[in-house]
Scaffold this motif. Structure first.
Motif, mmCIF file in Angstrom:
data_model
loop_
_atom_site.group_PDB
_atom_site.id
_atom_site.type_symbol
_atom_site.label_atom_id
_atom_site.label_comp_id
_atom_site.label_asym_id
_atom_site.label_seq_id
_atom_site.Cartn_x
_atom_site.Cartn_y
_atom_site.Cartn_z
ATOM 1 N N MET A 1 0.776 -1.308 0.010
ATOM 2 C CA MET A 1 0.025 0.029 -0.089
ATOM 3 C C MET A 1 0.945 1.251 0.046
ATOM 4 O O MET A 1 1.744 1.325 0.850
ATOM 5 C CB MET A 1 -1.019 0.187 1.184
ATOM 6 N N GLN A 2 0.747 2.248 -0.890
ATOM 7 C CA GLN A 2 1.553 3.426 -1.117
ATOM 8 C C GLN A 2 1.179 4.335 -0.122
ATOM 9 O O GLN A 2 0.129 4.596 0.464
ATOM 10 C CB GLN A 2 1.124 4.170 -2.304
ATOM 11 N N GLN A 3 2.222 5.079 0.538
ATOM 12 C CA GLN A 3 2.181 6.110 1.564
ATOM 13 C C GLN A 3 2.184 7.179 0.796
ATOM 14 O O GLN A 3 2.929 7.440 -0.155
ATOM 15 C CB GLN A 3 3.560 5.958 2.413
ATOM 16 N N THR A 4 1.303 8.151 1.225
ATOM 17 C CA THR A 4 1.311 9.694 0.800
ATOM 18 C C THR A 4 2.596 10.288 1.253
ATOM 19 O O THR A 4 2.813 10.800 2.304
ATOM 20 C CB THR A 4 0.236 10.452 1.241
ATOM 21 N N ALA A 5 3.688 10.318 0.368
ATOM 22 C CA ALA A 5 4.948 10.998 0.514
ATOM 23 C C ALA A 5 5.629 11.361 -0.724
ATOM 24 O O ALA A 5 5.558 10.635 -1.674
ATOM 25 C CB ALA A 5 5.847 10.015 1.529
ATOM 26 N N GLN A 6 6.407 12.311 -0.646
ATOM 27 C CA GLN A 6 7.202 12.767 -1.831
ATOM 28 C C GLN A 6 8.670 12.558 -1.595
ATOM 29 O O GLN A 6 9.293 12.859 -0.716
ATOM 30 C CB GLN A 6 7.210 14.407 -2.047
ATOM 31 N N ILE A 7 9.346 11.548 -2.396
ATOM 32 C CA ILE A 7 10.786 11.123 -2.296
ATOM 33 C C ILE A 7 11.620 11.976 -3.494
ATOM 34 O O ILE A 7 11.197 12.039 -4.539
ATOM 35 C CB ILE A 7 10.933 9.936 -2.321
ATOM 36 N N LEU A 8 12.633 12.542 -2.998
ATOM 37 C CA LEU A 8 13.901 12.939 -4.113
ATOM 38 C C LEU A 8 14.842 12.185 -4.058
ATOM 39 O O LEU A 8 15.746 11.996 -3.084
ATOM 40 C CB LEU A 8 14.042 14.488 -3.794
ATOM 41 N N ILE A 9 15.497 11.347 -5.276
ATOM 42 C CA ILE A 9 16.661 10.856 -5.125
ATOM 43 C C ILE A 9 17.663 11.508 -6.099
ATOM 44 O O ILE A 9 17.269 12.008 -7.356
ATOM 45 C CB ILE A 9 16.631 9.632 -6.031
ATOM 46 N N VAL A 10 19.060 12.313 -5.356
ATOM 47 C CA VAL A 10 19.942 12.760 -6.472
ATOM 48 C C VAL A 10 21.120 12.037 -6.365
ATOM 49 O O VAL A 10 22.040 11.790 -5.467
ATOM 50 C CB VAL A 10 20.194 14.249 -5.895
ATOM 51 N N ASP A 11 21.545 11.738 -7.719
ATOM 52 C CA ASP A 11 22.806 10.829 -7.866
ATOM 53 C C ASP A 11 23.013 11.189 -9.577
ATOM 54 O O ASP A 11 22.295 10.882 -10.407
ATOM 55 C CB ASP A 11 22.461 9.341 -7.544
ATOM 56 N N ASP A 12 24.397 10.843 -9.634
ATOM 57 C CA ASP A 12 24.984 11.123 -11.152
ATOM 58 C C ASP A 12 24.909 9.809 -11.929
ATOM 59 O O ASP A 12 25.183 9.607 -13.002
ATOM 60 C CB ASP A 12 26.277 11.828 -11.230
ATOM 61 N N ASP A 13 24.604 8.775 -11.146
ATOM 62 C CA ASP A 13 24.589 7.440 -11.663
ATOM 63 C C ASP A 13 23.104 7.129 -12.090
ATOM 64 O O ASP A 13 22.225 6.840 -11.224
ATOM 65 C CB ASP A 13 24.920 6.249 -10.690
ATOM 66 N N GLN A 14 23.020 6.965 -13.652
ATOM 67 C CA GLN A 14 21.498 6.841 -14.077
ATOM 68 C C GLN A 14 20.906 5.505 -13.559
ATOM 69 O O GLN A 14 19.954 5.432 -13.229
ATOM 70 C CB GLN A 14 21.437 7.016 -15.557
ATOM 71 N N ILE A 33 13.687 12.275 -9.616
ATOM 72 C CA ILE A 33 14.990 11.987 -9.768
ATOM 73 C C ILE A 33 15.722 13.091 -10.315
ATOM 74 O O ILE A 33 15.142 13.793 -11.024
ATOM 75 C CB ILE A 33 15.179 10.570 -10.497
ATOM 76 N N CYS A 34 17.063 13.196 -9.924
ATOM 77 C CA CYS A 34 17.884 14.304 -10.460
ATOM 78 C C CYS A 34 19.290 13.734 -10.543
ATOM 79 O O CYS A 34 19.767 13.176 -9.815
ATOM 80 C CB CYS A 34 17.653 15.422 -9.334
ATOM 81 N N ASN A 35 19.759 13.914 -11.752
ATOM 82 C CA ASN A 35 21.133 13.699 -12.193
ATOM 83 C C ASN A 35 22.224 14.665 -11.565
ATOM 84 O O ASN A 35 23.337 14.367 -11.857
ATOM 85 C CB ASN A 35 21.408 12.989 -13.398
ATOM 86 N N THR A 36 21.878 15.870 -11.460
ATOM 87 C CA THR A 36 22.726 16.820 -11.368
ATOM 88 C C THR A 36 22.390 17.704 -9.828
ATOM 89 O O THR A 36 21.294 18.225 -9.861
ATOM 90 C CB THR A 36 22.967 17.764 -12.540
ATOM 91 N N PRO A 37 23.194 18.150 -8.869
ATOM 92 C CA PRO A 37 22.817 18.607 -7.566
ATOM 93 C C PRO A 37 22.715 20.021 -7.800
ATOM 94 O O PRO A 37 21.758 20.668 -6.942
ATOM 95 C CB PRO A 37 23.850 18.211 -6.927
ATOM 96 N N ASP A 38 22.883 20.669 -8.939
ATOM 97 C CA ASP A 38 22.533 22.041 -9.584
ATOM 98 C C ASP A 38 21.060 22.186 -9.560
ATOM 99 O O ASP A 38 20.830 23.582 -9.247
ATOM 100 C CB ASP A 38 23.251 22.418 -10.612
ATOM 101 N N GLN A 39 20.204 21.275 -9.744
ATOM 102 C CA GLN A 39 18.696 21.311 -9.626
ATOM 103 C C GLN A 39 18.243 21.496 -8.235
ATOM 104 O O GLN A 39 16.938 21.718 -8.254
ATOM 105 C CB GLN A 39 18.125 20.253 -10.616
ATOM 106 N N ILE A 40 18.869 21.207 -7.128
ATOM 107 C CA ILE A 40 18.318 20.979 -6.022
ATOM 108 C C ILE A 40 17.501 22.282 -5.510
ATOM 109 O O ILE A 40 16.275 22.075 -5.096
ATOM 110 C CB ILE A 40 19.355 20.492 -5.121
ATOM 111 N N PRO A 41 18.211 23.328 -5.620
ATOM 112 C CA PRO A 41 17.370 24.518 -5.188
ATOM 113 C C PRO A 41 15.852 24.689 -6.045
ATOM 114 O O PRO A 41 14.990 24.955 -5.221
ATOM 115 C CB PRO A 41 18.359 25.650 -5.511
ATOM 116 N N LYS A 42 15.942 24.522 -7.309
ATOM 117 C CA LYS A 42 14.715 24.684 -7.855
ATOM 118 C C LYS A 42 13.707 23.554 -7.454
ATOM 119 O O LYS A 42 12.595 24.065 -7.234
ATOM 120 C CB LYS A 42 15.289 24.429 -9.333
#
Length: 460
Positions: A1-14, A33-42
């Motif tokens: 059963m899914q939990q209502t939660a937002q997860i972000l993964i930041v890694d340069d390994d696809q 998902i995000c492969n470059t940390p420069d996008q974190i603030p946005k």
């Protein structure tokens, strides 16, 4: 059963990003998902994440973890409540420990085990929910403190009779000394208590008022000390007591003189030890409150050991403030009346009304057994009922209220109107007990709430 939660993964390994998203999206409502940390603030500006999985190193040849530290610091500067789980290379325990010292919540070692990842992220989400609830509670408590500390009603006191009380207020307020306020009902004891709190170093904390005259003996411990779920029949949920709810602030114990001796002993023990044990619990909890108490009992009754415990009295009356009755500060009647006249004209959206000089003279000559409270109710009723912009003496009906009707030998003129008999009985009980609501209610065989309703009904 899914939990209502937002997860972000930041890694340069696809591969890590794809594997992580496929694993977590079966259990959580949103996985970005995000492969470059420069996008974190946005990303953080657009979305609140319950958990952020952050790699320690970005780019080929990086292994020091410095990039992870820097982006961890950046995330926490943008979102101090963020829950960050670091992704480390297997065996980099020193790097993981250093990251947790800098604010990370946990870490996951690569290559990871799915069960370990799920357990870690689930714990991170729970922590995020707890932090959010705690933050909301702190905000609510701050707002509550602001609201309860606002002294919306001014102290109008130019008379000499009030100057000594105000001097004692100004001297005692900045301290943490317990204060006992004495005075008849309706003299403004709670107003003075709120002013003390507002001028103290606890002014940004809660002001908690407890009317001990309205608390049933059987509920006294539950109200003040709190209880655990199941502590007694009807205790369907845990309840925090007033002492702990006021922690850090001020606890105002109104009508302390109405507390029975056996409950006075329990209150004394708690105040002396500064520890309270909720009903149904074996664990005492410390609290820090300033106690301001008030009573309408005369001093001679307070010093009667059969009526009031002297050791409790000594603990409560480090500073003693006595408020004079309104009949002893007649020069304050005019400005108080003007204040409430304007207040009730605004409240009931009436054009401004004025007092005729003869009406003001009547207000100043009346003995006001109910003090400021009675004056306030008298003006409110006059504003509601009068059709004139200038209030005359008859608008206040003070002549008929000046003294109780006396029986005479002409039984034929006696009234048998039930409404009038009820009004006379209520008014008589109030005056006989010097407007002590608890005592008057007991004499009439009513609850305090029922007496208040009848007072409102008859304009008393």
């Amino acid at each position: 059963m899914q939990q209502t939660a937002q997860i972000l993964i930041v890694d340069d390994d696809q591969d890590i990003l794809v594997a992580g998203k496929m694993l977590l999206k079966r259990h959580f409502s949103q996985v970005d998902i995000c492969n470059t940390p420069d996008q974190i603030p946005k990303l953080l500006a657009a979305q609140r994440y319950h958990a952020i999985l952050l790699d320690m190193n970005f780019g080929p040849g990086e292994s020091s973890g410095e990039q992870g530290y820097r982006w961890l610091e950046k995330i926490l500067s943008l979102e101090p409540q963020a829950v960050v789980v670091m992704i480390t290379a297997h065996g980099d325990m020193d790097v993981a420990v250093e990251a947790m010292k800098r604010g990370a919540t946990d870490f996951i070692a690569k290559p990871w085990h799915n069960d370990k990842v799920l357990a870690t992220v689930s714990s991170a989400v729970k922590l995020s929910h707890s932090r959010a609830e705690a933050s909301e509670l702190r905000s609510a408590n701050t707002l509550l403190a602001e609201v309860t500390s606002q002294n919306t009603q001014p102290i109008i006191a130019d008379s000499d009779a009030m100057q000594q009380a105000l001097t004692m207020l100004e001297r005692s307020a900045p301290t943490d000394a317990n204060v006992l306020i004495l005075g008849e009902n309706g003299t403004g004891k709670e107003l003075i208590a709120r002013a003390i709190h507002a001028q103290s170093h606890r002014h940004n904390k809660v002001f908690m008022a407890v009317d001990l005259g309205a608390v049933a003996e059987t509920l006294f411990e539950s109200e003040l000390f709190g209880h655990r779920k199941g502590a007694f029949t009807g205790a369907n949920e845990e309840r925090i007591g007033r002492l702990l709810a006021a922690d850090g602030g001020t606890l105002f114990l109104d009508e302390i003189g109405n507390l029975p001796l056996h409950l006075q002993a329990k209150l004394l023990t708690v105040l002396a030890q500064r520890l309270v044990t909720p009903l149904g619990s074996n664990q005492a909890r410390a609290f820090d409150v300033r106690v301001i108490a008030a009573t309408n009992l005369p001093l001679e009754q307070l010093h009667d050991e059969q009526r009031f415990r002297q050791d409790l009295l000594f603990r409560l009356n480090t500073v003693e403030i006595t408020l004079p009755p309104l009949r002893e500060r007649r020069e304050d009647i005019a400005p108080i009346a003007e204040y409430y006249l304007k207040h009730y004209c605004r409240k009931y959206q009436k054009d401004d009304k004025r007092l005729h000089p003869s009406a003001l003279a009547q207000l100043q000559d009346y003995h006001w057994p109910g003090n400021i409270r009675e004056l306030r109710h008298t003006l409110e009723r006059a504003v509601i009922l009068s059709q004139s912009q200038i209030l005359e003496g008859e608008d206040f009906q003070l002549t008929s209220k000046a003294k109780l009707p006396q029986p005479d030998n002409q039984a034929a003129v006696a009234t048998f109107n039930l409404e009038e008999l009820e009004r006379q009985a209520v008014e008589g009980a109030l005056k006989a007990h010097r407007y002590n609501i608890s005592h008057a209610a007991k004499a009439l065989g009513l609850t305090r709430a029922a007496l208040y309703r009848r007072m409102e009904k008859h304009g008393l």
